[in-house]
Design an enzyme around this catalytic site. Structure first.
Site, PDB file in Angstrom:
ATOM      1  CB  SER A 177      -1.144   0.195   1.256  1.00  0.00           C
ATOM      2  OG  SER A 177      -0.344  -0.175   2.164  1.00  0.00           O
ATOM      3  CG  HIS A 205      -3.583   0.039  -2.371  1.00  0.00           C
ATOM      4  ND1 HIS A 205      -4.210   0.609  -2.329  1.00  0.00           N
ATOM      5  CD2 HIS A 205      -3.808  -1.186  -0.856  1.00  0.00           C
ATOM      6  CE1 HIS A 205      -4.156   0.452  -1.005  1.00  0.00           C
ATOM      7  NE2 HIS A 205      -3.558   0.664   0.029  1.00  0.00           N
ATOM      8  CE  LYS A 237      -7.512   0.820   0.810  1.00  0.00           C
ATOM      9  NZ  LYS A 237      -6.473   0.167   2.274  1.00  0.00           N
TER      10      LYS A 237
END
Ligand SMILES: *Cc1c(COP(=O)(O)O)cnc(C)c1O
Length: 383
Positions: A177, A205, A237
């Site tokens: 990350s 991610h 995200k």
């Protein structure tokens, strides 16, 4: 207590580690409104630009009309709606696994799955740069905790060979990350097989971003559910909404429903959030232009940075850090950018290792080339 708290805060300030929160007052887009001024932001994890999509907004509104706002209870009482159940099925199909289980946040998903899988007689192996929630989960599990240097699989192999634990669990971020690099998953799969360890990937991610259909780091490498039996992903995200999930075999999910405490003892997500994620997963899959555009902009940024001798890390994900070293330096550079109307937060310890404070630049599919030009120009001025 007050003097203790004051000393804690003072220590943070003296070490340039004091945190502040900036309020913004408008939509979550590359341009944020702060104190009545527009700021060009390169900080969000909304990589595909879905958070502000009008179809998601409409899905949320429609579903709130149908279901109400709150879920009213935990999943095992009366909080589990058809919206949650259908989303779990969609997530299972999306990740090509038998089953998936929704959690309220990624932090809680990690706590739940790791504490369910390992305990006192077991051992857990974490990359040093794994997300804080994985470290906390490992500590909470009471399993013997081994942390290997970032991506250093020779050390991991040695630790695995030495371990006499009943069960061994290897846990890694798919995309790290704060560094933006990708874990060497095929080698980790081999190591897990050799040492009869279980492998879990936190792809917060990678999902939505990597792979032709947004299947994440596993799709990028062409790995299957047999290779990586435990996959965790987040929905706040790239998918632009909120929440998280664990996907795997039907047996894994059934065991988590019985024993993952951060699943059992908490209020279910609002059902409208679950329904909104359905729309977002559909868009993430079908709007492949978002991933292509993102890759185009990442290349554009990296080329421009190289032309101006701005040192980057070797990564093609939307996370493009510039390592600056001391916290003070990172704060000063971030403040200088802010004066030019650009928002890039300084990331400091303990989020990243000592001496590696940085600007964590993230690119979204909604950025424009001229905005990246502005960032590069400002970086040249302040670095
Ligand atoms: C953001 C993040 C989490 C936590 O997810 P939330 O849904 O924000 O709680 C977990 N793991 C990684 C690698 C993350 O980046």
């Amino acid at each position: 207590m007050n003097s203790y708290l004051q000393s804690l805060i003072q220590q943070r300030q003296e070490a340039d580690l004091y945190r502040t929160r900036r309020q913004h007052t408008g939509p979550q887009t590359p341009t944020l409104q702060i104190d009545g001024q527009p700021y060009l932001a390169f900080c969000s994890n909304d990589y595909l630009g879905l958070a502000s999509d009008s179809r998601l907004k409409r899905a949320l509104q429609d579903s709130v009309e149908h279901y109400a706002v709150g879920s009213g209870a935990s999943h095992l009482i009366t909080g589990h709606t058809k919206a949650h159940h259908d989303l779990e099925n969609t997530l299972a199909v999306f990740t090509q696994r038998e089953s998936a289980l929704l959690f309220s946040t990624g932090y809680m998903a990690n706590l739940g799955v790791i504490t369910a899988l390992v305990g006192r007689r077991d051992a857990i192996f974490l990359d040093k740069l794994n997300h804080a929630s994985l470290v906390d989960a490992a500590i909470l599990s009471r399993a013997q905790l081994h942390r290997y240097p970032h991506n250093k699989l020779s050390t991991l192999a040695r630790l695995l060979a030495k371990s006499t634990a009943a069960h061994k669990l290897i846990v890694t971020d798919g995309v790290f990350s704060m560094d933006g690099d990708i874990a060497p998953l095929p080698d980790l799969v081999e190591l897990a097989k050799t040492h009869q360890a279980w492998l879990m990937v936190d792809d917060a991610h990678g999902l939505g971003v990597l792979g032709n259909t947004g299947g994440g780091t596993l799709e990028h490498y062409g790995l299957t559910a047999q290779d990586v039996p435990v996959l965790m992903g987040t929905l706040g995200k790239a998918f632009g909404v909120f929440g998280a999930f664990v996907a795997g075999s039907a047996l894994l999910i059934e065991a988590l429903i019985q024993s993952a405490r951060s699943y059992i003892y908490t209020t279910a997500l609002p059902p409208a959030i679950a329904e909104t994620v359905q729309t977002s997963l559909m868009l993430a899959k079908t709007d492949s232009w978002r991933r292509q555009r993102l890759q185009e902009l990442i290349r554009y940024f990296r080329n421009a940075a190289a032309q101006h001798h701005i040192p980057l890390m070797d990564t093609f994900t939307p996370i493009q850090p510039i390592i600056l070293g001391e916290s003070q330096k990172a704060l000063a550079v971030s403040a200088a950018l802010y004066k030019q109307g650009i928002l890039v937060t300084a990331i400091r310890p303990p989020t990243v290792p000592q001496g590696s404070a940085r600007l964590r630049i993230t690119i979204s599919a909604l950025h424009e080339e001229n905005q990246i030009d502005r960032l590069i120009k400002a970086l040249v001025n302040v670095l």
